[in-house]
Design an enzyme around this catalytic site. Structure first.
Site, PDB file in Angstrom:
ATOM      1  N   ASP A 338      -6.192 137.807  78.690  1.00 44.72           N
ATOM      2  CA  ASP A 338      -7.540 138.359  78.646  1.00 44.72           C
ATOM      3  C   ASP A 338      -7.398 139.870  78.447  1.00 44.72           C
ATOM      4  OD1 ASP A 338     -10.378 138.658  79.089  1.00 44.72           O
ATOM      5  OD2 ASP A 338      -9.868 139.356  81.100  1.00 44.72           O
ATOM      6  N   ASP A 542     -12.640 133.538  82.737  1.00 41.71           N
ATOM      7  CA  ASP A 542     -11.269 133.111  82.423  1.00 41.71           C
ATOM      8  C   ASP A 542     -10.892 131.822  83.147  1.00 41.71           C
ATOM      9  OD1 ASP A 542     -10.724 135.404  80.840  1.00 41.71           O
ATOM     10  OD2 ASP A 542     -10.366 136.568  82.654  1.00 41.71           O
TER      11      ASP A 542
END
Length: 642
Positions: A338, A542
């Protein structure tokens, strides 16, 4: 005087209670020695009184575990095989009046007891550094109230409580500094060897050690949500779970033990009919077979190694939720990252200041900070933090906020404005083309540009950006050096910003403007291509990708609770270079496990050959069998180093 006389005794009693297996081995050794001496002096009656006590004391725990497994789980295990072999030797000795065989059986019990004590010690040593986390938690905190300081139990603290931490004390809870400055030793929690400077607005963690400054803290989350408490819960979970490889070995052991018993029975019956062995030799060799064929060393090949790796990781700020993740991280071929909060800090900071012609950067910053000190916006807070490190921020009046556009006010009878381009152009239609060009160039790379005006004159620009983490570049380089085949960034941010950050840290492939389900889909595609894939993230968005990945890695300090619960590995210090450390630790653990399994199987085969060649006695077989088990266990402890 009485207390001083009783102190050694109380210490001994305490030690003996905590090390009952070692005490049993010591008593068994003493009794076996006396029994052996009695037999050599031909005091057979005394020996036959002493040696049964050695059998009971040394073999009680193994017999209890073996019978429990047999009656409750309907399975045979190696503990029961050892007891059967020892009792068989004793029975054969009484039957043939070959009393040395009773000594052989007693020695088997003794060596098995010593081996169990050594394995218990090794496992306690493996887990000691993890259990030491418990001692880092304080029972009480010094809460500041109107009447002064009050000691309050940690469980009774409430959000908003103000806590005083004096120099040299453990910080009792996760909290934010509201007054004071100090250096904090975070080694026990994050693995950082150098104390970190902390001041107003910084977060501190429970279990870390305050330096020379007194600190006043404000509690902003429940005590049970602190990092150290999350770590303790996850460690307890890790210790209670069995990784797939160990589950396979345990399943293999049950079937293997049955085969050993069946073959042992056949060896005890058939040779006199099929060969030239007499009954005494046949039964004796069958008993040795039961001992040397038992898979004790094979059972010890995995768990000590993985627990040592988990302990090593915890000392370095890497928390593996269970041994399976330590196995899997070493096999990872691709890693997805990420961006915000993972490769970057997730907190806007001043990137640069551009002063208009004839103006100074100091003037631009001071005017902007004076207005933004009244703002709760993250961009305004970033400007104020940056300014506070360099100058005194003046006071303004008549402040008016325009949400999504900017903020106005008065400073020394001058009208000042801080805002975005559209807001500024409404006030000053004709802006300098060069400044507009520079502003748009920064915006194209994902940065935010704030314009600063005083009395309808542009003073300059302040560029705000989410900064790349300090160690992100070296972390990516380390992973490439380890031979990770593919590194990719998955982010919901715009393409220009994502590519700018990826280029800065050394990642060549970027997927931007993704929704959580998009990240999940891409992780699945990577798994089809590379097999074992890791995902590194910190946010709620996420979580699906972290759950889908072969190994999910969460940022411990910055990560959301959902990400931390979903992930398999937690980086307690948010230091990305620890990912490479985790991969190396996983690879080392797999190497050690393979070495242990090969060694254990080789030793079993060699002992079996020696037994059928007729070259070993029961005590020698026991020493070889138990010695290989201890060696394999100690081999697993190698992962405690480094």
């Amino acid at each position: 005087m009485l207390n001083s006389l009783n102190l050694p005794q109380s210490r001994f009693l305490s030690w003996s209670r905590e090390n009952s297996d070692a005490m049993a081995a010591i008593l068994c050794a003493i009794l076996v020695s006396f029994g052996w001496l009695a037999l050599h002096l031909n005091w057979v009656g005394l020996a036959l009184l002493i040696l049964p006590a050695a059998y009971v004391i040394g073999g009680y725990e193994s017999a209890r575990e073996g019978l429990t497994t047999l009656f409750e789980e309907k399975e045979l295990d190696v503990d029961l095989l050892m007891i059967v072999a020892a009792l068989g030797a004793a029975g054969l000795g009484l039957w043939q009046r070959e009393y040395h065989l009773i000594i052989d059986g007693a020695i088997l019990i003794l060596i098995f007891a010593i081996s169990g004590a050594l394995e218990s010690y090794a496992m306690r040593r493996t887990e000691r550094s993890i259990r030491s986390l418990m001692s880092l938690t304080s029972d009480t905190a010094r809460v500041l109230q109107k009447g002064g300081e009050v000691e309050v139990a940690i469980a009774n603290l409430a959000i908003g409580d103000r806590i005083l931490v004096k120099p040299g004390e453990l910080i009792p809870v996760d909290a934010v500094i509201i007054e004071g400055y100090s250096t904090i030793n975070q080694a026990a929690i994050t693995g950082e060897s150098i104390p970190v400077d902390k001041t107003i607005g910084d977060e501190v963690f429970a279990g870390t050690l305050n330096g020379n400054g007194a600190l006043k803290l404000r509690l902003e989350q429940p005590p049970e949500s602190s990092l150290i408490q999350r770590v303790i819960r996850l460690v307890e979970q890790a210790q209670n779970e069995t990784p797939p490889s160990q589950q396979f070995i345990e399943k293999f052991e049950r079937g293997y033990a049955k085969i050993v018993v069946i073959v042992g029975i056949l060896l005890a019956i058939l040779p006199p009919f099929l060969g030239d062995w007499n009954w005494e030799t046949t039964i004796y060799r069958a008993l040795i077979f039961l001992v040397v064929a038992s898979p004790c060393a094979l059972m010890a090949a995995i768990m000590p190694t993985l627990l040592s790796g988990i302990s090593n990781g915890a000392r370095q700020g890497i928390l593996f939720k269970n041994g399976a993740q330590l196995e899997l991280i070493g096999r990872v071929k691709a890693i997805a990252f990420d961006k915000t909060g993972t490769l970057t800090t997730g907190q806007p900071e001043v990137y640069t200041i551009i002063a208009a012609s004839g103006k100074s950067e100091t003037e631009v910053l001071q005017i902007a900070a004076a207005l933004e000190s009244y703002s709760e916006h993250p961009i305004g807070q970033a400007i104020c933090r940056f300014a506070a490190e360099q100058m005194t921020i003046p006071t303004v009046s008549e402040v008016q906020a325009h949400p999504g556009q900017g903020i106005k006010g008065q400073l020394n009878s001058q009208s000042i404005v801080v805002g975005n381009l559209n807001f500024v152009q409404f006030l000053i239609p004709e802006l300098h083309p060069e400044l507009i060009k520079q502003a748009r160039e920064f915006q194209q790379t994902g940065k935010t540009v704030v314009w600063v005006i005083c009395d309808n004159e542009v003073l300059g620009l302040i560029v705000i950006a989410d900064q790349v983490r300090v160690n992100a570049v070296s972390a990516i380089a380390s992973l490439k050096k380890l031979g990770i085949e593919h590194l990719i960034m998955l982010t919901g941010d715009n393409k220009e910003t994502a590519e700018s950050v990826a280029q800065a840290v050394g990642i060549s492939e970027v997927k931007a403007e993704l929704l959580p389900e998009d990240k999940l889909y891409l992780i699945r595609q990577l798994q089809k291509q590379y097999g074992a894939v890791a995902m590194v993230g910190d946010g709620i968005n996420d979580a699906p990708a972290l759950a889908q990945a072969t190994v999910g890695i969460a940022m411990g300090a910055a990560g959301s609770d959902v990400a931390l619960e979903t992930a398999d590995i937690v980086l307690m210090t948010d230091r990305l270079e620890k990912i490479a450390t985790a991969v190396e630790l996983g690879r080392r653990s797999q190497t050690v496990v393979k070495q242990n399994i090969i060694f254990a199987l080789t030793f079993i085969v060699l002992l079996l050959i020696a037994n059928f060649a007729g070259n070993i006695t029961l005590p020698i077989g026991v020493i070889g069998h138990e010695g290989s088990t201890v060696l394999v266990t100690l081999s697993g402890l190698r992962l405690l180093r480094g």
